[in-house]
Design an enzyme around this catalytic site. Sequence first.
Site, PDB file in Angstrom:
ATOM      1  N   ALA A 109       0.925  -1.050  -0.013  1.00 38.63           N
ATOM      2  CA  ALA A 109      -0.201   0.076  -0.079  1.00 38.63           C
ATOM      3  C   ALA A 109       0.804   1.286   0.141  1.00 38.63           C
ATOM      4  O   ALA A 109       1.905   1.352   0.657  1.00 38.63           O
ATOM      5  CB  ALA A 109      -0.841  -0.114   1.349  1.00 38.63           C
ATOM      6  N   PRO A 110       0.441   2.409  -0.798  1.00 38.06           N
ATOM      7  CA  PRO A 110      -0.920   2.345  -1.402  1.00 38.06           C
ATOM      8  C   PRO A 110      -0.850   2.008  -2.860  1.00 38.06           C
ATOM      9  O   PRO A 110      -1.666   1.798  -3.629  1.00 38.06           O
ATOM     10  CB  PRO A 110      -0.867   3.818  -1.461  1.00 38.06           C
ATOM     11  CG  PRO A 110       0.537   4.393  -1.602  1.00 38.06           C
ATOM     12  CD  PRO A 110       1.219   3.510  -0.673  1.00 38.06           C
ATOM     13  N   GLY A 111       0.388   1.437  -3.368  1.00 34.94           N
ATOM     14  CA  GLY A 111       0.546   0.688  -4.598  1.00 34.94           C
ATOM     15  C   GLY A 111       1.161   1.202  -5.761  1.00 34.94           C
ATOM     16  O   GLY A 111       1.492   0.735  -6.900  1.00 34.94           O
ATOM     17  N   GLY A 112       2.189   2.177  -5.306  1.00 35.75           N
ATOM     18  CA  GLY A 112       2.873   2.767  -6.365  1.00 35.75           C
ATOM     19  C   GLY A 112       3.864   1.784  -7.033  1.00 35.75           C
ATOM     20  O   GLY A 112       3.860   1.804  -7.981  1.00 35.75           O
ATOM     21  N   LYS A 113       4.604   1.180  -6.166  1.00 37.17           N
ATOM     22  CA  LYS A 113       5.629   0.147  -6.727  1.00 37.17           C
ATOM     23  C   LYS A 113       4.919  -1.123  -7.352  1.00 37.17           C
ATOM     24  O   LYS A 113       5.339  -1.838  -8.322  1.00 37.17           O
ATOM     25  CB  LYS A 113       6.715  -0.009  -5.644  1.00 37.17           C
ATOM     26  CG  LYS A 113       7.376   1.037  -5.148  1.00 37.17           C
ATOM     27  CD  LYS A 113       8.445   0.869  -4.243  1.00 37.17           C
ATOM     28  CE  LYS A 113       9.525   1.940  -3.764  1.00 37.17           C
ATOM     29  NZ  LYS A 113       8.614   2.802  -2.971  1.00 37.17           N
ATOM     30  N   GLU A 131      -0.591  -6.067   1.989  1.00 39.15           N
ATOM     31  CA  GLU A 131      -0.668  -5.104   2.909  1.00 39.15           C
ATOM     32  C   GLU A 131      -1.246  -5.605   4.121  1.00 39.15           C
ATOM     33  O   GLU A 131      -2.488  -6.022   4.032  1.00 39.15           O
ATOM     34  CB  GLU A 131      -1.485  -3.753   2.364  1.00 39.15           C
ATOM     35  CG  GLU A 131      -1.472  -2.629   3.454  1.00 39.15           C
ATOM     36  CD  GLU A 131      -0.391  -2.293   4.119  1.00 39.15           C
ATOM     37  OE1 GLU A 131      -0.246  -1.954   5.339  1.00 39.15           O
ATOM     38  OE2 GLU A 131       0.549  -1.877   3.350  1.00 39.15           O
ATOM     39  N   ARG A 136      -5.460   0.473   4.638  1.00 40.18           N
ATOM     40  CA  ARG A 136      -4.405   0.697   3.651  1.00 40.18           C
ATOM     41  C   ARG A 136      -4.839  -0.232   2.430  1.00 40.18           C
ATOM     42  O   ARG A 136      -4.575  -0.017   1.669  1.00 40.18           O
ATOM     43  CB  ARG A 136      -3.058   0.580   4.064  1.00 40.18           C
ATOM     44  CG  ARG A 136      -2.925   1.866   4.945  1.00 40.18           C
ATOM     45  CD  ARG A 136      -1.317   1.937   5.753  1.00 40.18           C
ATOM     46  NE  ARG A 136      -0.417   1.448   4.767  1.00 40.18           N
ATOM     47  CZ  ARG A 136       0.509   2.495   4.126  1.00 40.18           C
ATOM     48  NH1 ARG A 136      -0.014   3.888   3.919  1.00 40.18           N
ATOM     49  NH2 ARG A 136       1.431   2.270   3.333  1.00 40.18           N
ATOM     50  N   CYS A 229      12.344   4.589   2.243  1.00 38.18           N
ATOM     51  CA  CYS A 229      12.569   5.897   1.801  1.00 38.18           C
ATOM     52  C   CYS A 229      12.977   6.862   2.840  1.00 38.18           C
ATOM     53  O   CYS A 229      12.471   7.840   3.295  1.00 38.18           O
ATOM     54  CB  CYS A 229      11.033   6.723   1.211  1.00 38.18           C
ATOM     55  SG  CYS A 229       9.785   6.435   2.811  1.00 38.18           S
TER      56      CYS A 229
END
Length: 422
Positions: A109-113, A131, A136, A229
């Site tokens: 989550a949230p699913g970008g990668k 997740e 989420r 990150c």
Amino acid sequence: MPLPQAFTERMKADLGDEAQAFFSSYDQPAAKGIRVNTLKLSVEQFKTLSPFALTPVPWEECGFYVDEKPGKTVYHAAGAYYVQEPSAMCAAPLLAVCPGDTVLDLCSAPGGKGTQLAQAMKGEGVIVLNEINFSRAKILSSNVERLGVENAIVTCAPPAKLAQNCAGLFDKILVDAPCSGEGMFKKEPNAIDEWSPGNVEMCAQRQAEILDCAAQLLAPGGLMVYSTCTFASAEDEEQTAAFLNRHTNFELIEEHKLYPHRVRGEGHYAALLKKNGGEGGRAKCMKLRADRQAAALFADFSSRCLHRDFKNLHSVENRLYSLPDGAFDCGVQTLRAGICLGEVIRGRFEPSHSLAMCLKEGEAHFIPLDEAAALKYLSGNTFECDADINGWAVASYMGLPLGWVKVSGGVAKNHLPKGVRI
């Protein structure tokens, strides 16, 4: 921007002469980016339509810097792009996923990668997006739906539970682990308030546990990317080194650390690892159970409203799904598997928003809307329709699906779910 003292002292020690340039980067606006969703349209097509000026992101061929806030535009609602911090786009390409792979995004989550990986798979193979937090996971599932990902299984489970059920099943795994979020300080100022040396230590311990589970889930010969990150070595290089000490059948292939004073982005860490030796597990394909009434009602709907075949039909209660080839049961809570085609309600088949969002022009009757009409539709309004049609159709913008309408007497009734209206 005021930063925690312990953080600044550590970064001064880590970066030496570069520290001042690093701290000066916090005086600049946060980098904004989007990733074109090639499951819907090509990068070249998007360039001709884009409402933003686009500057390429070096490490992602579908990624672009944008100067203005991407927001919830009609193109966003149609799934044409995903809003993603530019440096965060660096991790997924390292896995080099291919159509037909069996892939896991363990902390998705949230699913970008995860959707970045799904694009590279082009709808072939199986990608499990997991997740642990249910709220989420619902956001993750919504993003999968909006982007029209057809071969995803969205689960909500602790990594240890997945490892227990799916050991050795995945060719490639992404572990974008929960971290202390030092690369989020500009984007999310509350991350500064939540940061502490103790939180860094806690995150490092949790990351080690997640990585140990991922090691069990990966098939021999498989690849794994570990990313964060944050800039803390305890969560980055030291975490990777400690993992390799615990798992001597793994090797480090490459390692990258992006700092905001060196690249245009908020910072990211990514390491590519390979698992050697041994034999992998074998997933048992899910046994298909399609309710006869649901299948028959869908066949009738399809003959009238669709110009595309859907296979691997599977029923869950009153809902009908089209599963990807090779789909398997992970043995955990599952929010989504493949495409939810729709559900049987009072003896009638009602198509789902998930089905609309994976359709392309020519696969159903598309009703084109201009921007003003599309925004009204996305707000939940009905509209007059002079198209020679009665029944189900897809409201669209620039050839991209927005959702279902049901046309009767020249009026298109809005069937957009309330949860996705803007």
